[in-house]
Design a protein around this motif. Structure first.
Motif, PDB file in Angstrom:
ATOM      1  N   ASP A   1      71.684 -21.389  69.705  1.00  0.00           N
ATOM      2  CA  ASP A   1      70.690 -22.323  69.166  1.00  0.00           C
ATOM      3  C   ASP A   1      70.985 -23.768  69.543  1.00  0.00           C
ATOM      4  O   ASP A   1      70.067 -24.583  69.693  1.00  0.00           O
ATOM      5  CB  ASP A   1      70.634 -22.205  67.642  1.00  0.00           C
ATOM      6  CG  ASP A   1      69.968 -20.912  67.185  1.00  0.00           C
ATOM      7  OD1 ASP A   1      69.379 -20.222  68.040  1.00  0.00           O
ATOM      8  OD2 ASP A   1      70.045 -20.597  65.988  1.00  0.00           O
TER       9      ASP A   1
ATOM     10  N   ARG B   1      63.443 -18.331  68.378  1.00  0.00           N
ATOM     11  CA  ARG B   1      64.418 -17.252  68.267  1.00  0.00           C
ATOM     12  C   ARG B   1      63.725 -15.895  68.329  1.00  0.00           C
ATOM     13  O   ARG B   1      62.646 -15.704  67.761  1.00  0.00           O
ATOM     14  CB  ARG B   1      65.160 -17.319  66.938  1.00  0.00           C
ATOM     15  CG  ARG B   1      65.955 -18.575  66.676  1.00  0.00           C
ATOM     16  CD  ARG B   1      66.720 -18.381  65.378  1.00  0.00           C
ATOM     17  NE  ARG B   1      67.550 -19.531  65.034  1.00  0.00           N
ATOM     18  CZ  ARG B   1      67.364 -20.258  63.942  1.00  0.00           C
ATOM     19  NH1 ARG B   1      66.386 -19.975  63.122  1.00  0.00           N
ATOM     20  NH2 ARG B   1      68.174 -21.261  63.671  1.00  0.00           N
TER      21      ARG B   1
ATOM     22  N   GLN C   1      63.068 -22.561  65.307  1.00  0.00           N
ATOM     23  CA  GLN C   1      64.231 -22.992  64.545  1.00  0.00           C
ATOM     24  C   GLN C   1      63.767 -23.854  63.367  1.00  0.00           C
ATOM     25  O   GLN C   1      62.596 -24.215  63.260  1.00  0.00           O
ATOM     26  CB  GLN C   1      65.194 -23.782  65.431  1.00  0.00           C
ATOM     27  CG  GLN C   1      65.904 -22.948  66.488  1.00  0.00           C
ATOM     28  CD  GLN C   1      67.013 -23.732  67.157  1.00  0.00           C
ATOM     29  OE1 GLN C   1      67.631 -24.631  66.571  1.00  0.00           O
ATOM     30  NE2 GLN C   1      67.301 -23.399  68.410  1.00  0.00           N
TER      31      GLN C   1
ATOM     32  N   GLY D   1      66.431 -28.082  64.543  1.00  0.00           N
ATOM     33  CA  GLY D   1      66.170 -27.631  65.906  1.00  0.00           C
ATOM     34  C   GLY D   1      64.870 -28.185  66.462  1.00  0.00           C
ATOM     35  O   GLY D   1      64.796 -28.601  67.628  1.00  0.00           O
TER      36      GLY D   1
END
Length: 978
Positions: A749, A798, A805, A809
């Protein structure tokens, strides 16, 4: 056992060192807590100096406690110097009452229960409380000798006492003197990192005992010998001793014999004295050398096989030659560790094995005190009785577990595993859990408790290699899902999913069993991590129903945690967090602390992902408190929680608190690595210390550590961007992403953050080249920016369902998009406005950095008043955080765009410290006077004055003051008449 000079040896050439140590005692008597780490080569005189300090402390009414570390090869005795100290306290009627008030420390002496592992911090705090209470009755001197032989648990306890324990409590005054052999500390010696930590503490100092000068050695030799010595003898001893007091004393003693010339090595000198003894005395010394640090009189008699009269005669001879010294409790020890080592090395192999066997049998025949298990294991192994060594190693592991020493438990279990294949199956311990696979699983658990995640993975892989799934499919499944869980702690997610799939396939769902439920729960977690959401949901609901039917409450709680992240709005939604609170309560009711910690961690992360940073902190506080009480601070979720707490403090702009808390992490979590260092490094970097990039690089150069690699990547990429080096920023970003990408090609991530940081430097270079008219060069960097923004876009979502996110993010993605546009066509007001809005969830520093870019874009668009507002806000935040580079960039933009005129006020180009210096300049102060008033050196004041002249474009101090008055940077001060 330590090697030292005789108490009767005159103290020569140590006046300065002694005065320094006595000064520490004086401060302790005045109520302070101080520690000195006394370093020096073997035989240089550390113990002799400490003996002198101890004698003076006792005369002055201080309570003196001493403990010694011991070399037993690869066998550790947990907390050995501290158990010796406790033994002294227990035997002193004046101190026993204080000891009774701290029953938790009784576990160091072998008391307590198997639950001791779950309260290691309580054990440490109990020891700190005991020492503090002792210091309240009288100033306390604690002496710890030979730290180079200290076991890990003793090192951890010492770290705690000096950084958080007794040194952080109001006491009547404590002095700690700890000695170690500096010549024994090779590069990978486990004491080295501890010493590096301790010397940075304000109450700890280091004292190096250097070799004596030749004149001092000569004075020592003459003082030791009553009769006159030939000058040639003295000169030869001085040459051979090379400044080492112990060498000198031994060489001098060897001259009083009929032996030939003086040998060149210390071992030869020691053996000359040894060989002057009678055969019986030599036999006794050989036997004592095998015993170790010290030996009890009756144990020595039985091992030597001598009548009492002969033994006493031999001992009297050895004591007279000062090769042995009497100790407490009818014991004897070698006067010098090196003497014992020399005698031991001179034994024949068969003789050595026979004597080890004798001690092992004698210890075995005595009452089976748990604390002798490690010694028995050592003696049995050296006597080649591997079956008994195996049994004793397992007993030692049990003892280490009871006293809360997981690192020692792991070491003893690994020793047992090394012995396992060499021992006949009929001679191995029997009973449940006594097979190679289950022992290996237990060792992996100890490794996880000790914070050695990668070692836990390696051990579980070893268990997998030894399991026969056809013979015991349930054990095979347990090994596989345990391996999957360990792999997830080191972020090897694809491999974890593969092993959890195999585990689930090995156990049929019908009839239902707890093993299948736990295999399913692990598979759900692994599936979620690799983005197999449909699989995770299907298995989770199926397993939840089985867990409810079987009453496996803790597995039910674990599955609820997974479902909270998988369904609805995820763990950041109100529904998700309600489910997590239910899971926390179920896990707590079942007594499963690891699952409870997982629920608390997810509650904290849910708050963080929802942008509710303040609400995140109470969950982290509760989780870390539970981890402390459960003895699980070094396990995976508490490490994550500690890191997340520091990140939240950093994000909220509570930087001083973040740095202060991070400084305690190395003490509390010695294996924390990047978890402990990262947030403090982020602060240092933002405050202008680019050297942290060099320290971070070390995390990437050692054995691979996932978190360390991530931290180093962030720090080094951002440092390169701040230094204006886009090539290095891109290279470091790509290296980190590649290192953290798992076997299935799933990127971490953090890729979106790393890409945005690198894009900052790339867009700066593209803008710079465009201004210079180098369109081709600008286009090349714009192409690089496109590659990076595409990487950021791909990593901002994701799994197969492309779920975005959380706010953090997506904020980094907004910044990456804005930097990409800036690289291609210049600053874009709308894009930077979106980035500012995205970071407004609470990240003070990144919000300010985006607002500076937004101000730049507004200025380019001729929206000067709005740009001035943004720049002023950036300046205020940077000044509050102490982010000097950002402050200087804001000031530069304000000056370049004349934004102070746009707002109708004056923004100073000077830092807060420079403004203080400027006010004193206006009063006519000299550099020395400025330094005195601001508590800085005159040289530092001179540097600030030079910076002021440069920023204001002044040629002299007077001109700088005039410019400052004219531009309103300082106001004229009223005279005495008003």
């Amino acid at each position: 056992m330590t090697q030292n000079l005789s108490p009767a040896t005159p103290l020569v050439g140590r006046d300065q060192e002694l005065a320094r140590l006595l000064g520490v005692l004086e401060r302790a008597r005045g109520g302070e807590a101080r520690a000195v780490l006394v370093a020096g080569d073997a035989g240089v005189g550390k113990t002799r100096v400490l003996d002198e300090v101890v004698a003076r402390a006792a005369r002055d009414g201080m309570t003196v406690l001493s403990g010694h570390c011991v070399d037993l090869g690869d066998v550790g005795l947990p907390y050995l110097p501290f158990t010796e100290v406790l033994g002294v306290i227990a035997g002193d009627a004046r101190l026993a009452e204080v000891l009774a008030a701290h029953p938790v420390v009784d576990r160091m002496l072998g008391g307590g229960t198997d639950a001791a592992r779950d309260s290691r911090l309580q054990l440490f705090e109990g020891m700190a409380g005991l020492l503090a209470d002792l210091a309240d009755t009288a100033p306390l001197l604690l002496v710890l000798e030979d730290l180079h032989w200290a076991d890990q648990s003793s090192r951890d306890l010492l770290r705690f006492l000096l950084s958080r324990g007794v040194f952080q409590r109001p006491t009547g005054g404590v002095a700690v003197l700890a000695s170690y052999r500096s010549d024994d500390l090779h590069r990978r010696h486990p004491l080295r990192p501890l010493l590096a930590e301790l010397v940075r503490l304000p109450a700890v100092e280091r004292l190096e005992l250097r070799p004596l000068a030749d004149a001092e050695v000569a004075r020592l030799v003459r003082a030791l010998e009553e009769r006159p010595l030939p000058e040639t003898t003295v000169r030869r001893i001085v040459e051979r001793a090379e400044g080492n007091a112990f060498y000198a004393e031994e060489l001098l003693a060897a001259t009083d014999t009929e032996a030939g010339g003086v040998p060149s090595g210390l071992a030869d000198v020691l053996l000359i004295r040894f060989e002057q003894l009678s055969d019986t005395a030599q036999q006794v010394l050989r036997t004592a050398a095998v015993a170790g640090r010290r030996v009890e009189h009756d144990l020595l008699r039985e091992a030597a096989g001598l009548p009492e009269a002969e033994l006493e005669s031999a001992l009297r001879e050895a004591l007279g030659r000062q090769l042995l010294v009497p100790g407490d409790g009818d014991t004897y020890s070698f006067r010098h560790a090196l003497a014992r080592e020399a005698v031991y090395a001179d034994l024949l192999p068969g003789e050595r094995a026979r004597l080890h066997g004798a001690f092992a049998r004698l210890l075995t025949e005595r009452p089976r005190r748990a604390e002798t298990a490690a010694e028995r294991a050592h003696h049995y192994r050296e006597s080649h009785d591997l079956a008994e060594a195996l049994t004793a190693s397992l007993e030692a592991a049990d003892h280490a577990r009871r006293v809360g020493a997981p690192a020692e438990e792991l070491r003893h279990l690994e020793a047992a595993l090394d012995l396992w294949s060499a021992v006949d199956p009929s001679a191995r311990p029997s009973g449940e859990g006594h097979n190679r696979v289950t022992l290996t699983l237990r060792a992996s658990s100890a490794a996880a408790h000790a914070g050695a995640a990668h070692r836990a993975v390696a051990l579980t892989r070893s268990a997998l290699a030894g399991v026969d799934q056809e013979e015991d499919s349930e054990l095979a499944a347990r090994v596989r899902y345990t391996l999957a869980g360990n792999l997830m702690t080191v972020d090897n997610l694809s491999a974890a999913y593969a092993h959890s799939s195999e585990a689930l396939a090995l156990i049929p769902a019908e009839p239902p069993s707890p093993t299948w439920v736990w295999a399913a729960a692990t598979h759900v977690l692994a599936a979620r991590h690799v983005g197999a959401t449909d699989t995770a949901l299907r298995v989770a609901h199926e397993a939840l129903a089985v867990a409810e039917r079987l009453g496996v409450t803790d597995a039910r709680a674990d599955l609820l945690v997974s479902l909270a992240a998988l369904e609805g709005g995820g763990r950041r939604s109100p529904q998700g967090r309600a489910r997590l609170r239910e899971a926390r309560d179920l896990a707590r009711g079942s007594g499963n602390a690891p699952v409870e910690l997982r629920a608390l961690f997810n509650l904290a992360v849910g708050s963080f992902e929802a942008g509710e940073l303040e609400e995140c902190l109470p969950w982290l506080t509760e989780g870390l408190d539970r981890a402390r009480r459960s003895g699980l601070l070094s396990s995976a979720y508490p490490l994550e929680m500690r890191y997340l707490r520091l990140v939240v403090l950093y994000t909220l702009g509570r930087w001083d608190e973040c740095v202060r808390d991070a400084a305690t992490d190395t003490e509390a979590l010695p294996t924390a690595g990047g978890y402990a260092t990262a947030p403090a490094w982020y602060v240092s970097l933002a405050r202008g210390d680019l050297t942290v990039a060099d320290r971070a690089k070390a995390l990437q150069e050692g054995p691979f550590d996932w978190m360390g690699t991530l931290v180093a990547g962030i720090v080094r990429t951002d440092a390169a961007a701040l230094a204006g080096d886009p090539e290095a920023a891109v290279e470091r970003m790509r290296f980190t992403v590649e290192a953290l990408t798992d076997d299935a090609g799933v990127r971490p991530d953090v890729t979106v953050r790393l890409a945005a940081l690198a894009l900052s430097a790339v867009s700066d270079r593209a803008v710079e080249l465009r201004l210079k008219g180098d369109e081709a060069g600008a286009r090349r960097w714009a192409d690089t920016a496109t590659e990076l923004v595409e990487l950021a876009r791909a990593s901002a979502v994701r799994g197969t369902d492309h779920a975005p996110q959380g706010p953090e993010g997506m904020a980094w993605l907004a910044r990456a998009e804005a930097e990409w546009l800036r690289a291609g066509s210049g600053p874009d007001v709308e894009a930077w406005g979106k980035a500012v809005a995205a970071f407004d969830y609470g990240d003070a520093y990144e919000l300010a950095r985006c607002r500076l870019r937004h101000a730049e874009a507004l200025l380019t668009a001729e929206r000067r008043e709005e740009a001035a507002v943004e720049a002023a806000a950036v300046r205020e935040t940077a000044a509050r955080l102490g982010a000097l580079p950002l402050l200087e960039r804001a000031d530069a933009l304000i000056r370049r765009g004349r934004l102070s005129d746009a707002r109708g006020d004056t923004a100073s180009p000077l830092t807060a410290r420079e403004q203080d210096v400027l006010r004193l300049l206006a009063r006519g102060r000299s550099n020395r006077q400025i330094g005195e008033e601001l508590f800085i050196s005159g040289k530092t004041a001179s540097v600030h004055v030079s910076n002021i002249l440069a920023k204001l474009g002044a040629a002299s101090r007077g001109e700088a003051v005039a410019i400052a008055y004219r531009e309103g940077l300082i106001a004229p001060e009223p005279t005495a008449s008003g």
